[in-house]
Design a protein around this motif. Structure first.
Motif, PDB file in Angstrom:
ATOM      1  N   ILE A  31     -43.791 -41.670 -56.495  1.00  0.00           N
ATOM      2  CA  ILE A  31     -44.181 -41.196 -55.173  1.00  0.00           C
ATOM      3  C   ILE A  31     -43.217 -40.113 -54.680  1.00  0.00           C
ATOM      4  CG2 ILE A  31     -45.221 -43.416 -54.576  1.00  0.00           C
ATOM      5  CD1 ILE A  31     -42.764 -43.919 -52.745  1.00  0.00           C
ATOM      6  N   LEU A  32     -43.719 -39.321 -53.746  1.00  0.00           N
ATOM      7  CA  LEU A  32     -42.906 -38.356 -53.016  1.00  0.00           C
ATOM      8  C   LEU A  32     -42.917 -38.774 -51.557  1.00  0.00           C
ATOM      9  CD1 LEU A  32     -41.315 -35.683 -52.850  1.00  0.00           C
ATOM     10  CD2 LEU A  32     -43.506 -34.528 -52.470  1.00  0.00           C
ATOM     11  N   VAL A  33     -41.732 -38.991 -50.992  1.00  0.00           N
ATOM     12  CA  VAL A  33     -41.616 -39.440 -49.608  1.00  0.00           C
ATOM     13  C   VAL A  33     -41.686 -38.230 -48.677  1.00  0.00           C
ATOM     14  CG1 VAL A  33     -40.178 -40.678 -47.949  1.00  0.00           C
ATOM     15  CG2 VAL A  33     -40.209 -41.390 -50.348  1.00  0.00           C
ATOM     16  N   PHE A  34     -42.533 -38.324 -47.652  1.00  0.00           N
ATOM     17  CA  PHE A  34     -42.705 -37.238 -46.704  1.00  0.00           C
ATOM     18  C   PHE A  34     -41.587 -37.268 -45.649  1.00  0.00           C
ATOM     19  CE2 PHE A  34     -47.549 -37.338 -47.598  1.00  0.00           C
ATOM     20  CZ  PHE A  34     -47.340 -36.668 -48.796  1.00  0.00           C
ATOM     21  N   ASP A  35     -41.792 -36.534 -44.578  1.00  0.00           N
ATOM     22  CA  ASP A  35     -40.790 -36.414 -43.511  1.00  0.00           C
ATOM     23  C   ASP A  35     -40.855 -37.663 -42.629  1.00  0.00           C
ATOM     24  OD1 ASP A  35     -38.913 -35.537 -41.749  1.00  0.00           O
ATOM     25  OD2 ASP A  35     -40.145 -33.962 -40.857  1.00  0.00           O
ATOM     26  N   GLY A  48     -37.961 -34.995 -63.193  1.00  0.00           N
ATOM     27  CA  GLY A  48     -38.356 -36.399 -63.273  1.00  0.00           C
ATOM     28  C   GLY A  48     -37.319 -37.336 -63.860  1.00  0.00           C
ATOM     29  N   THR A  49     -36.126 -36.842 -64.166  1.00  0.00           N
ATOM     30  CA  THR A  49     -35.097 -37.728 -64.727  1.00  0.00           C
ATOM     31  C   THR A  49     -34.554 -38.666 -63.645  1.00  0.00           C
ATOM     32  OG1 THR A  49     -33.393 -36.069 -64.286  1.00  0.00           O
ATOM     33  CG2 THR A  49     -34.412 -36.054 -66.472  1.00  0.00           C
ATOM     34  N   LEU A 100     -37.617 -48.956 -57.788  1.00  0.00           N
ATOM     35  CA  LEU A 100     -37.141 -48.981 -59.169  1.00  0.00           C
ATOM     36  C   LEU A 100     -36.119 -47.890 -59.466  1.00  0.00           C
ATOM     37  CD1 LEU A 100     -40.576 -49.675 -60.882  1.00  0.00           C
ATOM     38  CD2 LEU A 100     -38.779 -51.323 -60.328  1.00  0.00           C
ATOM     39  N   ALA A 101     -36.349 -46.681 -58.948  1.00  0.00           N
ATOM     40  CA  ALA A 101     -35.417 -45.583 -59.242  1.00  0.00           C
ATOM     41  C   ALA A 101     -35.741 -44.388 -58.363  1.00  0.00           C
ATOM     42  CB  ALA A 101     -35.513 -45.181 -60.720  1.00  0.00           C
ATOM     43  N   THR A 102     -34.720 -43.589 -58.065  1.00  0.00           N
ATOM     44  CA  THR A 102     -34.946 -42.271 -57.489  1.00  0.00           C
ATOM     45  C   THR A 102     -34.915 -41.262 -58.622  1.00  0.00           C
ATOM     46  OG1 THR A 102     -32.566 -42.104 -56.990  1.00  0.00           O
ATOM     47  CG2 THR A 102     -34.017 -42.791 -55.199  1.00  0.00           C
ATOM     48  N   LEU A 103     -35.714 -40.205 -58.491  1.00  0.00           N
ATOM     49  CA  LEU A 103     -35.916 -39.252 -59.571  1.00  0.00           C
ATOM     50  C   LEU A 103     -35.589 -37.840 -59.136  1.00  0.00           C
ATOM     51  CD1 LEU A 103     -39.453 -40.561 -60.654  1.00  0.00           C
ATOM     52  CD2 LEU A 103     -37.243 -41.299 -61.565  1.00  0.00           C
ATOM     53  N   ASP A 104     -35.212 -37.011 -60.094  1.00  0.00           N
ATOM     54  CA  ASP A 104     -35.041 -35.585 -59.851  1.00  0.00           C
ATOM     55  C   ASP A 104     -36.421 -34.968 -59.675  1.00  0.00           C
ATOM     56  OD1 ASP A 104     -34.914 -32.672 -60.679  1.00  0.00           O
ATOM     57  OD2 ASP A 104     -32.782 -33.151 -60.659  1.00  0.00           O
ATOM     58  N   ARG A 105     -36.662 -34.285 -58.552  1.00  0.00           N
ATOM     59  CA  ARG A 105     -37.983 -33.735 -58.271  1.00  0.00           C
ATOM     60  C   ARG A 105     -38.376 -32.651 -59.259  1.00  0.00           C
ATOM     61  NH1 ARG A 105     -38.763 -32.624 -51.893  1.00  0.00           N
ATOM     62  NH2 ARG A 105     -40.668 -31.719 -52.759  1.00  0.00           N
ATOM     63  N   ALA A 106     -37.420 -31.986 -59.856  1.00  0.00           N
ATOM     64  CA  ALA A 106     -37.728 -30.877 -60.765  1.00  0.00           C
ATOM     65  C   ALA A 106     -38.153 -31.356 -62.145  1.00  0.00           C
ATOM     66  CB  ALA A 106     -36.524 -29.940 -60.872  1.00  0.00           C
TER      67      ALA A 106
END
Length: 372
Positions: free
Chosen positions: A262-266, A302-303, A294-300
């Protein structure tokens, strides 16, 4: 409130227009309409104070753009309407473009797939042409395309006609004689007259008696078509908004627990594990919880940046586990009703989700893995 549907023929396109309500009280209906769309036509009010009210933080213009982009729409035409209320001032048009263009880029719309056009809808100015006397003031500074010109060059997306048929139901009504009509968009594959389809959730099936596409009877309809199927051989109690029609030989999984990126909005409040939310998938709107972060990811790329984060803040990309909740409280043992859902890798349209909380869209994403 239903989604109004109308057809429009331009020199090079046959377009089906889905008119979704814009008021914040009807966001679920807007999501249902946007989930069936290939492109977006956003109409903004240029009159003094009205554009600002829709575009400020929490305004409907921002939320609608985020919603349609999250549902896979990549092309948008922005019609700046009611410029006649500000005497067709070019400065007002430029001011609106100056605020919207950066936000569109930030939201994921490519500049090459974004168009703006000034219009006066009530007087018909710059919808099809600028021949009327009322268009004289606009013609002094604008010589670009009309609204119909821009609709005529929209790029049709590719269609996946070899995939298994998926038909999420967005509306149900009584048809002629013994048939019942179900409206929706073909999300993969082909549907044909005479075909028997399974209705999920449930154990029922129905026969396709005939198909209506843009007020014409057709023998079949393919991926991407917005059609009405008239069904027989089924009790209408089994036909519900949000149900999915599919071949008996290739059923859609029924899901209660899955992982998603997912991408969290404002958001005004961070997302924590166990947070109660509303899950939107096609025409479904069901209670759920973010059961695990589960994890936060690099938006560019996905790592993974961090495993098992405590909270998710605005702008974060993350992998989460989502668990459906029972819609009727009947004790801790109450079991949620599963919904038909697929991974994004299997079917892009069936694998997109939106997450809302207390009337605010807080995140959007794609289904990664089905757990239960």
């Amino acid at each position: 409130m239903d989604i109004a549907q109308q057809s429009l023929t331009t020199p090079h396109r046959q377009i089906t227009i889905l008119d979704a309500p814009g008021h914040k009280d009807f966001i679920p209906n807007m999501i249902s309409g946007a989930s069936q769309a290939d492109c977006a036509l956003l109409v903004v009010d240029a009159s003094t104070g009205e554009f600002e009210a829709g575009f400020e933080r929490g305004g409907q213009t921002r939320e609608h753009l985020l919603l349609v982009r999250s549902l896979g729409v990549s092309q948008v035409v922005v019609a700046v309407n009611k410029l006649d209320m500000v005497q067709w001032e070019q400065s007002r048009y430029d001011e609106i473009l100056g605020q919207m263009q950066p936000f569109l880029l930030q939201s994921g719309f490519q500049q090459s797939k974004t168009s703006f056009v000034p219009v006066g809808a009530m007087s018909g100015v710059n919808l099809v042409n600028r021949d009327a006397p009322e268009a004289a003031a606009l013609s002094r500074w604008y010589s670009g395309p009309t609204l119909v010109d821009l609709l005529d060059v929209l790029e049709p997306p590719s269609r996946n006609i070899t995939a298994p048929l998926r038909f999420p139901i967005s509306n149900v009504f009584k048809g002629q004689s013994s048939a019942y009509g179900v409206q929706g968009r073909v999300c993969g594959g082909i549907v044909q007259v005479g075909e028997r389809l399974r209705i999920l959730p449930g154990d029922e099936s129905a026969l396709v008696k005939y198909i209506d596409h843009e007020e014409e009877n057709v023998e079949w309809a393919a991926d991407g078509s917005n059609v009405t199927l008239y069904l027989t051989g089924v009790d209408p109690v089994h036909l519900n908004v949000g149900s999915v029609l599919c071949p008996p030989s290739d059923l859609v999984p029924l899901v209660t627990v899955f992982t998603a990126r997912i991408l969290v909005f404002d958001v005004s409040l961070p997302i924590t594990a166990g947070a109660s939310v509303e899950l939107f998938h096609q025409a479904h709107d069901v209670p759920a919880s973010i059961s695990k972060l589960l994890a936060t990811l690099d938006r560019a790329n996905g790592t993974i940046i961090r495993k098992n984060p405590r909270v998710l803040t605005k702008g974060a990309s993350a992998e989460v586990q989502i668990t459906l909740r029972s819609s009727v409280y009947s004790g801790p043992a109450a079991r949620p009703r599963p919904i038909p859902l697929e991974t994004f890798a299997s079917n892009k349209e069936m694998g997109r989700i939106l997450i809302r909380r207390e009337g605010e869209t807080i995140a959007a994403g794609i289904v990664l893995e089905i757990l239960s």
